[in-house]
Scaffold this motif. Structure first.
Motif, PDB file in Angstrom:
ATOM      1  N   HIS A  20     -10.833 -73.701 -42.440  1.00 22.14           N
ATOM      2  CA  HIS A  20     -10.712 -73.902 -40.988  1.00 22.14           C
ATOM      3  C   HIS A  20      -9.301 -74.416 -40.765  1.00 22.14           C
ATOM      4  CE1 HIS A  20     -15.144 -73.737 -40.423  1.00 22.14           C
ATOM      5  NE2 HIS A  20     -15.115 -74.130 -41.692  1.00 22.14           N
ATOM      6  N   LEU A  58     -22.408 -83.798 -42.205  1.00 17.43           N
ATOM      7  CA  LEU A  58     -21.550 -82.845 -41.499  1.00 17.43           C
ATOM      8  C   LEU A  58     -21.140 -83.381 -40.117  1.00 17.43           C
ATOM      9  CD1 LEU A  58     -20.216 -80.072 -41.144  1.00 17.43           C
ATOM     10  CD2 LEU A  58     -22.460 -79.114 -40.552  1.00 17.43           C
ATOM     11  N   PHE A  61     -18.374 -85.935 -39.963  1.00 19.46           N
ATOM     12  CA  PHE A  61     -17.069 -85.294 -40.162  1.00 19.46           C
ATOM     13  C   PHE A  61     -16.616 -84.570 -38.894  1.00 19.46           C
ATOM     14  CE2 PHE A  61     -15.580 -80.901 -40.811  1.00 19.46           C
ATOM     15  CZ  PHE A  61     -14.227 -81.180 -40.968  1.00 19.46           C
ATOM     16  N   LEU A  62     -17.518 -83.801 -38.294  1.00 24.31           N
ATOM     17  CA  LEU A  62     -17.126 -82.978 -37.138  1.00 24.31           C
ATOM     18  C   LEU A  62     -16.585 -83.841 -35.998  1.00 24.31           C
ATOM     19  CD1 LEU A  62     -20.065 -80.363 -37.137  1.00 24.31           C
ATOM     20  CD2 LEU A  62     -17.659 -79.898 -37.674  1.00 24.31           C
ATOM     21  N   TYR A  65     -13.057 -84.544 -36.889  1.00 22.32           N
ATOM     22  CA  TYR A  65     -12.317 -83.268 -36.948  1.00 22.32           C
ATOM     23  C   TYR A  65     -11.949 -82.789 -35.528  1.00 22.32           C
ATOM     24  CZ  TYR A  65     -12.651 -78.039 -37.465  1.00 22.32           C
ATOM     25  OH  TYR A  65     -12.496 -76.679 -37.406  1.00 22.32           O
ATOM     26  N   ASP A 170     -19.647 -71.654 -36.839  1.00 26.68           N
ATOM     27  CA  ASP A 170     -19.490 -72.939 -37.529  1.00 26.68           C
ATOM     28  C   ASP A 170     -19.953 -74.082 -36.635  1.00 26.68           C
ATOM     29  OD1 ASP A 170     -17.398 -73.224 -35.730  1.00 26.68           O
ATOM     30  OD2 ASP A 170     -15.832 -73.457 -37.224  1.00 26.68           O
ATOM     31  N   SER A 171     -19.621 -75.309 -37.018  1.00 26.96           N
ATOM     32  CA  SER A 171     -20.046 -76.553 -36.364  1.00 26.96           C
ATOM     33  C   SER A 171     -21.481 -76.916 -36.800  1.00 26.96           C
ATOM     34  CB  SER A 171     -19.894 -76.450 -34.846  1.00 26.96           C
ATOM     35  OG  SER A 171     -20.059 -77.732 -34.273  1.00 26.96           O
ATOM     36  N   HIS A 198     -21.554 -69.598 -41.289  1.00 22.41           N
ATOM     37  CA  HIS A 198     -21.948 -70.736 -42.116  1.00 22.41           C
ATOM     38  C   HIS A 198     -23.479 -70.747 -42.148  1.00 22.41           C
ATOM     39  CE1 HIS A 198     -17.857 -71.991 -41.616  1.00 22.41           C
ATOM     40  NE2 HIS A 198     -18.037 -73.193 -42.128  1.00 22.41           N
ATOM     41  N   GLU A 201     -25.561 -74.696 -45.689  1.00 26.15           N
ATOM     42  CA  GLU A 201     -24.690 -75.804 -46.093  1.00 26.15           C
ATOM     43  C   GLU A 201     -25.562 -77.059 -46.001  1.00 26.15           C
ATOM     44  OE1 GLU A 201     -21.574 -76.696 -43.247  1.00 26.15           O
ATOM     45  OE2 GLU A 201     -20.479 -77.986 -44.641  1.00 26.15           O
ATOM     46  N   HIS A 222     -20.596 -71.123 -47.370  1.00 26.64           N
ATOM     47  CA  HIS A 222     -21.370 -72.135 -48.117  1.00 26.64           C
ATOM     48  C   HIS A 222     -22.536 -71.427 -48.835  1.00 26.64           C
ATOM     49  CE1 HIS A 222     -19.073 -75.576 -46.793  1.00 26.64           C
ATOM     50  NE2 HIS A 222     -19.225 -75.199 -45.535  1.00 26.64           N
ATOM     51  N   SER A 249     -15.644 -80.221 -50.218  1.00 26.47           N
ATOM     52  CA  SER A 249     -16.352 -80.406 -48.954  1.00 26.47           C
ATOM     53  C   SER A 249     -17.792 -80.824 -49.222  1.00 26.47           C
ATOM     54  CB  SER A 249     -16.319 -79.087 -48.167  1.00 26.47           C
ATOM     55  OG  SER A 249     -17.282 -79.077 -47.138  1.00 26.47           O
ATOM     56  N   LEU A 253     -19.257 -84.320 -47.868  1.00 25.17           N
ATOM     57  CA  LEU A 253     -20.275 -84.305 -46.811  1.00 25.17           C
ATOM     58  C   LEU A 253     -21.665 -84.561 -47.379  1.00 25.17           C
ATOM     59  CD1 LEU A 253     -18.981 -81.487 -44.418  1.00 25.17           C
ATOM     60  CD2 LEU A 253     -18.430 -83.914 -44.494  1.00 25.17           C
ATOM     61  N   ASP A 279     -12.310 -75.226 -47.286  1.00 28.03           N
ATOM     62  CA  ASP A 279     -13.014 -75.617 -46.056  1.00 28.03           C
ATOM     63  C   ASP A 279     -12.080 -76.366 -45.092  1.00 28.03           C
ATOM     64  OD1 ASP A 279     -15.173 -75.623 -44.370  1.00 28.03           O
ATOM     65  OD2 ASP A 279     -16.363 -77.084 -45.465  1.00 28.03           O
ATOM     66  N   ASP A 280     -11.950 -77.676 -45.273  1.00 28.99           N
ATOM     67  CA  ASP A 280     -11.074 -78.485 -44.408  1.00 28.99           C
ATOM     68  C   ASP A 280     -10.223 -79.368 -45.316  1.00 28.99           C
ATOM     69  OD1 ASP A 280     -12.304 -77.948 -41.585  1.00 28.99           O
ATOM     70  OD2 ASP A 280     -14.006 -78.329 -42.906  1.00 28.99           O
TER      71      ASP A 280
HETATM   72  N1  ADE Z   1     -16.169 -76.748 -39.015  1.00 33.64           N
HETATM   73  C1  ADE Z   1     -15.192 -77.153 -39.840  1.00 33.64           C
HETATM   74  N2  ADE Z   1     -15.684 -77.355 -41.069  1.00 33.64           N
HETATM   75  C2  ADE Z   1     -17.005 -77.072 -41.031  1.00 33.64           C
HETATM   76  C3  ADE Z   1     -18.048 -77.076 -41.977  1.00 33.64           C
HETATM   77  N3  ADE Z   1     -17.868 -77.429 -43.249  1.00 33.64           N
HETATM   78  N4  ADE Z   1     -19.286 -76.726 -41.573  1.00 33.64           N
HETATM   79  C4  ADE Z   1     -19.498 -76.387 -40.303  1.00 33.64           C
HETATM   80  N5  ADE Z   1     -18.543 -76.354 -39.372  1.00 33.64           N
HETATM   81  C5  ADE Z   1     -17.299 -76.690 -39.736  1.00 33.64           C
END
Ligand code: ADE
Ligand code: ZN
Length: 341
Positions: A20, A58, A61-62, A65, A170-171, A198, A201, A222, A249, A253, A279-280
Protein backbone atom coordinates in the motif's frame (compact mmCIF):
# COMPACT_ATOMS: atom_id res chain seq x y z
CA UNK A 1 21.49 -16.82 9.26
CA UNK A 2 24.63 -16.77 7.11
CA UNK A 3 25.56 -13.43 5.57
CA UNK A 4 25.57 -15.09 2.16
CA UNK A 5 21.89 -16.12 2.54
CA UNK A 6 20.84 -12.66 3.69
CA UNK A 7 22.79 -11.08 0.79
CA UNK A 8 21.12 -13.47 -1.61
CA UNK A 9 17.65 -12.64 -0.24
CA UNK A 10 18.27 -8.92 -0.58
CA UNK A 11 19.90 -9.09 -4.00
CA UNK A 12 17.81 -11.67 -5.85
CA UNK A 13 15.52 -10.21 -8.52
CA UNK A 14 11.95 -10.08 -7.22
CA UNK A 15 8.50 -8.64 -7.74
CA UNK A 16 6.45 -6.96 -5.04
CA UNK A 17 2.70 -7.52 -5.41
CA UNK A 18 1.23 -6.26 -2.14
CA UNK A 19 2.35 -2.81 -1.03
CA UNK A 20 0.00 0.00 0.00
CA UNK A 21 1.79 3.12 -1.12
CA UNK A 22 0.31 5.12 1.76
CA UNK A 23 1.85 2.49 4.05
CA UNK A 24 5.31 3.32 2.73
CA UNK A 25 5.20 6.83 4.29
CA UNK A 26 8.01 6.89 6.83
CA UNK A 27 7.43 9.04 9.97
CA UNK A 28 10.18 11.46 8.85
CA UNK A 29 8.36 12.09 5.55
CA UNK A 30 4.99 12.36 7.34
CA UNK A 31 6.47 15.15 9.49
CA UNK A 32 8.18 16.87 6.54
CA UNK A 33 4.92 16.89 4.55
CA UNK A 34 2.93 18.08 7.60
CA UNK A 35 5.28 21.07 7.89
CA UNK A 36 5.21 21.73 4.13
CA UNK A 37 1.39 21.65 4.05
CA UNK A 38 0.61 23.21 7.43
CA UNK A 39 -1.16 20.05 8.64
CA UNK A 40 -1.33 19.52 12.41
CA UNK A 41 -0.63 15.98 13.61
CA UNK A 42 -1.72 14.42 16.89
CA UNK A 43 1.97 13.56 17.57
CA UNK A 44 4.62 16.14 18.44
CA UNK A 45 7.68 14.31 17.09
CA UNK A 46 8.85 11.54 14.79
CA UNK A 47 9.71 9.51 17.90
CA UNK A 48 6.28 9.85 19.49
CA UNK A 49 4.65 8.85 16.20
CA UNK A 50 6.91 5.82 15.93
CA UNK A 51 6.10 4.88 19.54
CA UNK A 52 2.41 4.73 18.54
CA UNK A 53 3.22 1.89 16.12
CA UNK A 54 2.34 -0.77 18.71
CA UNK A 55 -0.64 -2.43 17.13
CA UNK A 56 -3.01 -4.95 18.66
CA UNK A 57 -4.93 -5.82 15.50
CA UNK A 58 -5.74 -4.58 11.99
CA UNK A 59 -8.08 -1.79 13.12
CA UNK A 60 -5.57 -0.32 15.60
CA UNK A 61 -3.13 -0.05 12.69
CA UNK A 62 -5.65 1.37 10.22
CA UNK A 63 -6.54 4.24 12.59
CA UNK A 64 -2.90 5.42 12.60
CA UNK A 65 -2.37 4.65 8.91
CA UNK A 66 -5.28 6.91 7.87
CA UNK A 67 -4.00 9.67 10.19
CA UNK A 68 -0.55 9.40 8.54
CA UNK A 69 -2.08 9.73 5.07
CA UNK A 70 -3.73 13.02 6.08
CA UNK A 71 -0.52 14.94 5.25
CA UNK A 72 -0.83 14.09 1.52
CA UNK A 73 -2.36 17.07 -0.26
CA UNK A 74 -0.55 17.90 -3.50
CA UNK A 75 0.54 15.99 -6.57
CA UNK A 76 4.14 16.53 -5.45
CA UNK A 77 3.38 14.86 -2.08
CA UNK A 78 2.15 11.72 -3.86
CA UNK A 79 5.20 11.84 -6.12
CA UNK A 80 7.62 12.20 -3.19
CA UNK A 81 6.02 9.34 -1.27
CA UNK A 82 6.12 7.01 -4.27
CA UNK A 83 9.64 7.98 -5.29
CA UNK A 84 10.94 7.33 -1.75
CA UNK A 85 9.39 3.84 -1.91
CA UNK A 86 10.88 3.15 -5.35
CA UNK A 87 14.39 4.05 -4.17
CA UNK A 88 14.08 1.54 -1.32
CA UNK A 89 12.60 -1.07 -3.67
CA UNK A 90 15.51 -0.60 -6.08
CA UNK A 91 17.95 -1.27 -3.22
CA UNK A 92 16.18 -4.64 -2.72
CA UNK A 93 16.43 -5.39 -6.47
CA UNK A 94 12.66 -5.20 -6.92
CA UNK A 95 12.25 -5.45 -10.71
CA UNK A 96 8.47 -5.22 -10.83
CA UNK A 97 6.04 -3.66 -8.37
CA UNK A 98 2.25 -3.68 -8.34
CA UNK A 99 1.18 -0.91 -6.00
CA UNK A 100 -2.09 -0.33 -4.13
CA UNK A 101 -3.48 3.09 -3.45
CA UNK A 102 -6.60 4.14 -1.52
CA UNK A 103 -8.26 7.02 -3.46
CA UNK A 104 -11.21 7.23 -1.05
CA UNK A 105 -8.88 8.16 1.82
CA UNK A 106 -7.81 11.21 -0.16
CA UNK A 107 -11.10 12.16 -1.84
CA UNK A 108 -12.74 12.31 1.62
CA UNK A 109 -10.21 15.06 2.52
CA UNK A 110 -10.90 17.09 -0.61
CA UNK A 111 -7.89 15.81 -2.58
CA UNK A 112 -8.94 14.98 -6.12
CA UNK A 113 -8.53 11.58 -7.72
CA UNK A 114 -6.32 13.21 -10.36
CA UNK A 115 -3.98 14.76 -7.78
CA UNK A 116 -3.32 11.40 -6.14
CA UNK A 117 -3.01 9.24 -9.24
CA UNK A 118 -1.00 11.76 -11.27
CA UNK A 119 1.63 12.10 -8.53
CA UNK A 120 1.94 8.34 -8.03
CA UNK A 121 1.96 7.70 -11.78
CA UNK A 122 4.67 10.30 -12.47
CA UNK A 123 6.95 8.61 -9.92
CA UNK A 124 6.22 5.17 -11.40
CA UNK A 125 7.14 6.41 -14.90
CA UNK A 126 10.38 7.83 -13.54
CA UNK A 127 11.01 4.56 -11.68
CA UNK A 128 10.71 2.75 -14.96
CA UNK A 129 13.13 4.95 -16.87
CA UNK A 130 15.66 5.75 -14.12
CA UNK A 131 15.57 2.64 -11.91
CA UNK A 132 14.44 -0.04 -14.37
CA UNK A 133 11.46 -0.99 -12.17
CA UNK A 134 8.34 -1.88 -14.12
CA UNK A 135 5.07 -1.24 -12.33
CA UNK A 136 1.29 -1.29 -12.27
CA UNK A 137 -1.14 0.57 -10.09
CA UNK A 138 -4.09 -1.10 -8.34
CA UNK A 139 -6.88 1.07 -6.98
CA UNK A 140 -8.34 -0.30 -3.74
CA UNK A 141 -11.88 0.18 -2.49
CA UNK A 142 -12.21 0.66 1.27
CA UNK A 143 -14.41 -2.18 2.46
CA UNK A 144 -15.62 -0.34 5.58
CA UNK A 145 -17.40 2.08 3.22
CA UNK A 146 -20.48 1.24 1.12
CA UNK A 147 -20.58 -0.33 -2.32
CA UNK A 148 -22.28 2.82 -3.63
CA UNK A 149 -19.26 4.85 -2.51
CA UNK A 150 -17.00 2.36 -4.30
CA UNK A 151 -19.10 2.77 -7.47
CA UNK A 152 -18.81 6.56 -7.21
CA UNK A 153 -15.04 6.22 -6.87
CA UNK A 154 -14.96 4.02 -9.95
CA UNK A 155 -16.84 6.76 -11.85
CA UNK A 156 -14.15 9.26 -10.87
CA UNK A 157 -11.48 6.81 -11.96
CA UNK A 158 -12.87 6.36 -15.49
CA UNK A 159 -10.92 9.26 -17.10
CA UNK A 160 -7.75 7.71 -15.60
CA UNK A 161 -8.36 4.16 -16.87
CA UNK A 162 -4.97 4.16 -18.63
CA UNK A 163 -3.16 4.88 -15.33
CA UNK A 164 -4.13 1.73 -13.42
CA UNK A 165 -4.23 -1.98 -14.16
CA UNK A 166 -6.62 -3.31 -11.56
CA UNK A 167 -8.73 -2.94 -8.46
CA UNK A 168 -8.50 -4.40 -4.98
CA UNK A 169 -10.34 -4.45 -1.66
CA UNK A 170 -8.71 -3.40 1.60
CA UNK A 171 -9.30 -1.85 5.05
CA UNK A 172 -11.30 -3.48 7.90
CA UNK A 173 -11.97 -7.06 6.87
CA UNK A 174 -14.17 -8.52 9.60
CA UNK A 175 -17.86 -7.83 9.02
CA UNK A 176 -17.23 -6.61 5.46
CA UNK A 177 -17.40 -9.77 3.32
CA UNK A 178 -16.43 -9.78 -0.36
CA UNK A 179 -20.06 -10.11 -1.53
CA UNK A 180 -20.69 -6.55 -0.31
CA UNK A 181 -18.73 -5.47 -3.42
CA UNK A 182 -20.06 -7.96 -5.99
CA UNK A 183 -21.61 -5.31 -8.28
CA UNK A 184 -18.62 -2.99 -8.38
CA UNK A 185 -16.25 -5.88 -9.06
CA UNK A 186 -18.56 -7.15 -11.83
CA UNK A 187 -18.32 -3.70 -13.44
CA UNK A 188 -14.52 -3.66 -13.11
CA UNK A 189 -14.36 -7.13 -14.64
CA UNK A 190 -16.34 -5.92 -17.66
CA UNK A 191 -13.80 -3.10 -17.99
CA UNK A 192 -11.00 -5.67 -18.29
CA UNK A 193 -9.35 -4.66 -15.03
CA UNK A 194 -7.31 -7.11 -12.99
CA UNK A 195 -9.06 -8.06 -9.76
CA UNK A 196 -7.58 -8.82 -6.33
CA UNK A 197 -8.91 -8.67 -2.75
CA UNK A 198 -7.61 -8.89 0.80
CA UNK A 199 -9.13 -12.03 2.31
CA UNK A 200 -8.25 -14.41 5.11
CA UNK A 201 -5.92 -11.95 6.87
CA UNK A 202 -8.07 -11.41 9.97
CA UNK A 203 -11.30 -12.50 8.33
CA UNK A 204 -12.39 -16.14 8.07
CA UNK A 205 -11.30 -18.53 5.29
CA UNK A 206 -14.82 -18.35 3.80
CA UNK A 207 -13.96 -14.83 2.60
CA UNK A 208 -11.22 -16.37 0.42
CA UNK A 209 -13.76 -18.66 -1.26
CA UNK A 210 -16.29 -15.88 -1.77
CA UNK A 211 -13.65 -13.48 -3.12
CA UNK A 212 -12.85 -16.14 -5.74
CA UNK A 213 -16.42 -17.20 -6.53
CA UNK A 214 -18.34 -13.94 -6.26
CA UNK A 215 -15.73 -11.30 -7.09
CA UNK A 216 -13.69 -13.49 -9.49
CA UNK A 217 -10.38 -12.21 -8.13
CA UNK A 218 -7.15 -13.45 -9.68
CA UNK A 219 -5.02 -13.19 -6.53
CA UNK A 220 -5.75 -13.28 -2.81
CA UNK A 221 -4.00 -10.69 -0.66
CA UNK A 222 -2.80 -12.38 2.55
CA UNK A 223 -4.95 -15.55 2.53
CA UNK A 224 -2.95 -17.09 5.38
CA UNK A 225 -6.07 -18.32 7.18
CA UNK A 226 -6.77 -20.72 4.28
CA UNK A 227 -4.99 -23.45 6.22
CA UNK A 228 -8.03 -23.68 8.50
CA UNK A 229 -9.96 -25.24 5.59
CA UNK A 230 -8.29 -28.26 3.91
CA UNK A 231 -10.75 -28.26 0.97
CA UNK A 232 -9.93 -24.61 0.30
CA UNK A 233 -6.19 -25.37 0.40
CA UNK A 234 -6.69 -28.13 -2.16
CA UNK A 235 -8.57 -25.71 -4.40
CA UNK A 236 -5.94 -22.96 -4.09
CA UNK A 237 -3.22 -25.48 -4.92
CA UNK A 238 -5.16 -26.97 -7.83
CA UNK A 239 -5.96 -23.57 -9.36
CA UNK A 240 -2.56 -22.10 -8.40
CA UNK A 241 -4.23 -18.98 -7.01
CA UNK A 242 -1.43 -16.65 -5.91
CA UNK A 243 -1.37 -15.57 -2.24
CA UNK A 244 0.42 -12.29 -1.52
CA UNK A 245 1.67 -13.02 2.00
CA UNK A 246 3.13 -10.25 4.20
CA UNK A 247 5.20 -11.77 7.02
CA UNK A 248 6.21 -8.69 9.07
CA UNK A 249 2.67 -7.32 8.77
CA UNK A 250 1.20 -10.58 10.07
CA UNK A 251 3.42 -10.50 13.15
CA UNK A 252 2.86 -6.77 13.85
CA UNK A 253 -0.92 -7.12 13.49
CA UNK A 254 -0.88 -10.26 15.67
CA UNK A 255 -2.13 -12.66 13.02
CA UNK A 256 0.79 -14.80 14.29
CA UNK A 257 2.43 -14.46 17.72
CA UNK A 258 5.94 -14.50 16.29
CA UNK A 259 7.74 -15.02 12.99
CA UNK A 260 8.64 -18.55 14.13
CA UNK A 261 4.88 -19.27 14.19
CA UNK A 262 4.26 -18.02 10.64
CA UNK A 263 2.61 -20.59 8.39
CA UNK A 264 4.46 -19.68 5.18
CA UNK A 265 6.49 -22.93 5.16
CA UNK A 266 3.23 -24.89 5.51
CA UNK A 267 1.65 -22.90 2.67
CA UNK A 268 4.64 -23.73 0.45
CA UNK A 269 4.50 -27.40 1.48
CA UNK A 270 0.84 -27.47 0.49
CA UNK A 271 1.88 -26.51 -3.06
CA UNK A 272 0.42 -22.99 -2.98
CA UNK A 273 1.67 -20.16 -5.16
CA UNK A 274 2.97 -18.08 -2.25
CA UNK A 275 4.69 -14.71 -2.63
CA UNK A 276 6.39 -12.49 -0.01
CA UNK A 277 5.49 -8.80 0.28
CA UNK A 278 5.84 -5.83 2.60
CA UNK A 279 2.19 -4.56 2.88
CA UNK A 280 2.88 -1.30 4.78
CA UNK A 281 6.67 -1.23 5.14
CA UNK A 282 6.93 2.03 7.10
CA UNK A 283 4.61 0.68 9.81
CA UNK A 284 5.63 -2.95 10.07
CA UNK A 285 9.40 -2.80 10.46
CA UNK A 286 10.83 -3.14 7.02
CA UNK A 287 10.80 -3.30 3.26
CA UNK A 288 10.66 -6.34 1.06
CA UNK A 289 14.26 -7.42 1.70
CA UNK A 290 13.67 -7.12 5.47
CA UNK A 291 10.59 -9.34 5.16
CA UNK A 292 12.61 -12.06 3.44
CA UNK A 293 15.45 -11.83 5.97
CA UNK A 294 13.11 -11.92 9.01
CA UNK A 295 11.24 -14.88 7.55
CA UNK A 296 14.32 -16.94 6.69
CA UNK A 297 15.94 -16.05 10.02
CA UNK A 298 13.06 -17.47 12.04
CA UNK A 299 12.03 -20.46 9.96
CA UNK A 300 13.66 -23.50 8.37
CA UNK A 301 13.85 -21.99 4.89
CA UNK A 302 16.83 -22.38 2.55
CA UNK A 303 18.21 -21.09 -0.70
CA UNK A 304 15.84 -23.35 -2.71
CA UNK A 305 12.87 -21.69 -1.04
CA UNK A 306 14.31 -18.27 -1.88
CA UNK A 307 14.52 -19.22 -5.55
CA UNK A 308 10.97 -20.60 -5.48
CA UNK A 309 9.64 -17.39 -3.87
CA UNK A 310 11.48 -15.19 -6.37
CA UNK A 311 10.05 -17.25 -9.23
CA UNK A 312 6.55 -17.17 -7.70
CA UNK A 313 6.64 -13.38 -7.45
CA UNK A 314 7.00 -13.04 -11.22
CA UNK A 315 4.68 -15.96 -11.95
CA UNK A 316 1.93 -14.21 -9.97
CA UNK A 317 2.53 -10.76 -11.49
CA UNK A 318 0.15 -9.18 -13.99
CA UNK A 319 2.58 -9.46 -16.89
CA UNK A 320 2.33 -11.07 -20.31
CA UNK A 321 4.03 -14.44 -20.68
CA UNK A 322 6.99 -13.05 -22.62
CA UNK A 323 7.77 -10.49 -19.93
CA UNK A 324 7.34 -13.08 -17.21
CA UNK A 325 9.77 -15.40 -18.94
CA UNK A 326 12.38 -12.65 -19.16
CA UNK A 327 12.18 -12.10 -15.40
CA UNK A 328 12.18 -15.84 -14.70
CA UNK A 329 15.35 -16.12 -16.82
CA UNK A 330 16.82 -13.30 -14.73
CA UNK A 331 16.08 -15.26 -11.55
CA UNK A 332 17.67 -18.40 -13.02
CA UNK A 333 20.78 -16.45 -14.07
CA UNK A 334 21.05 -14.86 -10.62
CA UNK A 335 20.96 -18.23 -8.86
CA UNK A 336 23.75 -19.48 -11.15
CA UNK A 337 25.90 -16.39 -10.49
CA UNK A 338 28.53 -16.15 -7.69
CA UNK A 339 26.07 -14.23 -5.41
CA UNK A 340 23.33 -16.74 -6.02
CA UNK A 341 25.29 -19.90 -5.33
N1 ADE B 1 -4.72 -1.21 4.25
C1 ADE B 1 -3.39 -1.06 4.40
N2 ADE B 1 -2.85 -2.19 4.87
C2 ADE B 1 -3.85 -3.09 5.03
C3 ADE B 1 -3.92 -4.42 5.47
N3 ADE B 1 -2.85 -5.11 5.88
N4 ADE B 1 -5.13 -5.02 5.51
C4 ADE B 1 -6.21 -4.35 5.13
N5 ADE B 1 -6.20 -3.09 4.69
C5 ADE B 1 -5.02 -2.46 4.64
ZN1 ZN C 1 -2.53 -5.10 2.57
Amino acid sequence: MSTSLSTLLRQMPKAELHIHIEGSLEPELIFALAVRNGVTLAYDSVESLRRAYAFTDLQSFLDIYYAGASVLLTEQDFFDMTWAYLLRAAADNVRRTEIFFDPQTHIARGVTFATAIDGIDRALQQGNTELGISSGLIMCFLRHLSEDEALQTLEQALPHRHQFIGVGLDSSERGHPPEKFARVFARCREMGLHLVAHAGEEGPPEYIGTALDLLHVERIDHGVRCLEDPALVRRLAQEQVPLTVCPLSNVKLRVFDSMADHNLPALLDAGLLVTVNSDDPAYFGGCLGDNFVALFDALPLQREHAQQLARNSFQAAFLDSECKQRYLDEVAAFFKSPTGT
